[in-house]
Design an enzyme around this catalytic site. Structure first.
Site, PDB file in Angstrom:
ATOM      1  N   ALA A   6       0.855  -1.186   0.000  1.00 56.25           N
ATOM      2  CA  ALA A   6       0.000   0.000   0.000  1.00 56.25           C
ATOM      3  C   ALA A   6       0.892   1.238   0.000  1.00 56.25           C
ATOM      4  O   ALA A   6       1.617   1.482   0.963  1.00 56.25           O
ATOM      5  CB  ALA A   6      -0.920   0.000   1.209  1.00 56.25           C
ATOM      6  N   MET A   7       0.841   2.016  -1.082  1.00 56.55           N
ATOM      7  CA  MET A   7       1.675   3.206  -1.212  1.00 56.55           C
ATOM      8  C   MET A   7       0.794   4.445  -1.134  1.00 56.55           C
ATOM      9  O   MET A   7      -0.107   4.625  -1.957  1.00 56.55           O
ATOM     10  CB  MET A   7       2.459   3.173  -2.526  1.00 56.55           C
ATOM     11  N   GLY A   9       2.109   7.645  -0.966  1.00 58.98           N
ATOM     12  CA  GLY A   9       2.823   8.830  -1.406  1.00 58.98           C
ATOM     13  C   GLY A   9       3.633   9.477  -0.304  1.00 58.98           C
ATOM     14  O   GLY A   9       4.283  10.503  -0.523  1.00 58.98           O
ATOM     15  N   VAL A  11       6.566   9.223   3.033  1.00 59.12           N
ATOM     16  CA  VAL A  11       7.923   8.700   3.140  1.00 59.12           C
ATOM     17  C   VAL A  11       7.943   7.277   3.689  1.00 59.12           C
ATOM     18  O   VAL A  11       8.802   6.470   3.300  1.00 59.12           O
ATOM     19  CB  VAL A  11       8.794   9.643   4.013  1.00 59.12           C
ATOM     20  N   MET A  32      -4.551   3.612  -3.110  1.00 59.20           N
ATOM     21  CA  MET A  32      -5.995   3.473  -2.915  1.00 59.20           C
ATOM     22  C   MET A  32      -6.685   4.815  -3.086  1.00 59.20           C
ATOM     23  O   MET A  32      -6.539   5.700  -2.250  1.00 59.20           O
ATOM     24  CB  MET A  32      -6.286   2.896  -1.531  1.00 59.20           C
ATOM     25  N   CYS A 114     -10.492   2.040   8.411  1.00 56.81           N
ATOM     26  CA  CYS A 114      -9.847   1.958   7.112  1.00 56.81           C
ATOM     27  C   CYS A 114      -8.857   0.800   7.074  1.00 56.81           C
ATOM     28  O   CYS A 114      -8.766   0.070   6.080  1.00 56.81           O
ATOM     29  CB  CYS A 114      -9.146   3.278   6.789  1.00 56.81           C
ATOM     30  N   CYS A 212      -8.463  11.704   5.536  1.00 59.24           N
ATOM     31  CA  CYS A 212      -8.257  11.880   4.105  1.00 59.24           C
ATOM     32  C   CYS A 212      -9.462  12.479   3.398  1.00 59.24           C
ATOM     33  O   CYS A 212      -9.306  13.225   2.430  1.00 59.24           O
ATOM     34  CB  CYS A 212      -7.876  10.552   3.462  1.00 59.24           C
TER      35      CYS A 212
END
Length: 367
Positions: A6-7, A9, A11, A32, A114, A212
């Site tokens: 799961a990336m 964005g 660091v 996602m 989540c 988010c």
């Protein structure tokens, strides 16, 4: 192994991609999307059609178009496949939960939900589609083998300032041998240094602080947009029922809140109770805020054969200092926690997570 990461964005997940690749794994990056997008097109991976979501111009918290671009740049730098999938239905479920909890006078924790529903639910579903062996994320936690147990246990991350084991208590215990937390054994400054040495532009990117789907942190405005105008205004009262003033909506308050009460006091006062039926917000002293016991349900255990009663420490919110307690099961899916000392800010709707030292035993949702 083939690992779906799961990336976000940020660091941490970016450094996770580097660490996994250095360990020799075949890494597939997955971003996602919340579903708030302008257009979509299709791509294919191993003959499975997968929607790639077009970027959107404005900020969306940790699921924004700029975050997707950051994640894609890291994937390009490391030469790993990258996919941005639309999880609109899953995010919609989290938004429903968030709004419903606040309107019920409870304090939701969408990040935990989540993790349960998306990051370690839908992520695993996707991993199975592409024949992956494991899933991974940039959380600061550790999964470590335990003598005599068939699956690894969940433990706090090495960096106490960044430990995220609390928000992971709800992961499926059947998946613990299929999950990797590459940054869990490191401290945050080292992870930033690692990313910088690799030439990642996200090395000094600030950590995401907002929910988010509410990047402006205006919960009340979100609920009104999402659920329409609500009749939630009412009275501010003390614990004896005396009226102190009025408020614009009980969804603007949470248990333990001290600032922004709208009434001046000679000494500190706190929100000690929210009554959605009467639309009252009850204000009291610190002593009146304290709780020795709580009850929780919707339990998730990460240890085999949990005992009927156990001595442990309990954490009642992400930034709470764990407190000594006795936890006893009072039903098939219910738990009573009795603290040695009163705890302040026990909020229905938040999670209570039990620890034995650094190990997560399990947890549930405060009633």
């Amino acid at each position: 192994m083939r690992v779906v990461l799961a990336m976000s964005g940020g660091v941490d997940s970016s450094a996770s991609a580097l660490l996994l690749k250095e360990q020799g794994h075949e890494v597939i990056g997955l971003f996602m999307r919340s579903g708030m997008t302008a257009a979509a097109e299709a791509c294919r991976l191993d003959d499975n059609p997968l929607p790639i979501i077009a970027a959107k111009a404005h900020k969306q918290g940790c699921c924004s178009a700029s975050d997707a671009s950051d994640a894609r740049r890291v994937a390009d730098l490391l030469d790993i496949p990258f996919y941005a999938l639309n999880f609109q239905e899953g995010f919609g479920r989290i938004q429903d939960y968030f709004a419903d909890e606040y309107l019920a006078g409870r304090t939701p924790n969408p990040c935990v939900k989540c993790n349960i529903w998306l990051k370690f639910g839908k992520l695993w579903d996707f991993a199975q589609q592409v024949d992956a062996d494991c899933i991974a994320s940039g959380h600061y936690a550790r999964l470590t083998s335990v003598p005599g147990e068939s699956r690894p246990g969940l433990f706090r991350g090495r960096d106490p300032a960044k430990d995220q084991s609390y928000v992971l208590f709800g992961i499926d215990p059947e998946l613990t041998d299929r999950i990797l937390f590459p940054v869990g054994d490191f401290e945050k400054p080292y992870i930033r240094e690692l990313a910088a040495r690799a030439g990642m532009q996200v090395a000094q990117k600030p950590d995401s602080q907002e929910i988010c789907f509410i990047p402006d942190n205006d919960y009340s405005a979100f609920i009104e947009r999402f659920r329409g105008p609500q009749e939630t205004a009412g009275e501010l009262v003390d614990t004896s029922g005396a009226v102190l003033g009025r408020h614009d909506g009980y969804q603007n308050f949470t248990i333990g809140q001290r600032k922004g009460l709208g009434v001046a006091f000679g000494e500190p006062r706190f929100v000690v109770r929210i009554e959605p039926e009467t639309r009252r917000v009850v204000i009291g002293t610190r002593e009146e805020l304290g709780r020795r016991t709580l009850e929780a349900d919707q339990l998730n255990w990460l240890i085999p054969s949990p005992p009927e009663e156990i001595r442990a420490t309990a954490q009642i919110r992400y930034q709470h200092t764990p407190a000594a307690c006795v936890a006893e099961r009072i039903g098939e899916d219910q738990l009573r926690v009795t603290f040695d000392e009163p705890q302040f800010g026990v909020a229905p709707g938040q999670a209570v997570v039990l620890y034995d030292g650094d190990r997560v035993l399990g947890g549930g949702w405060i009633r």
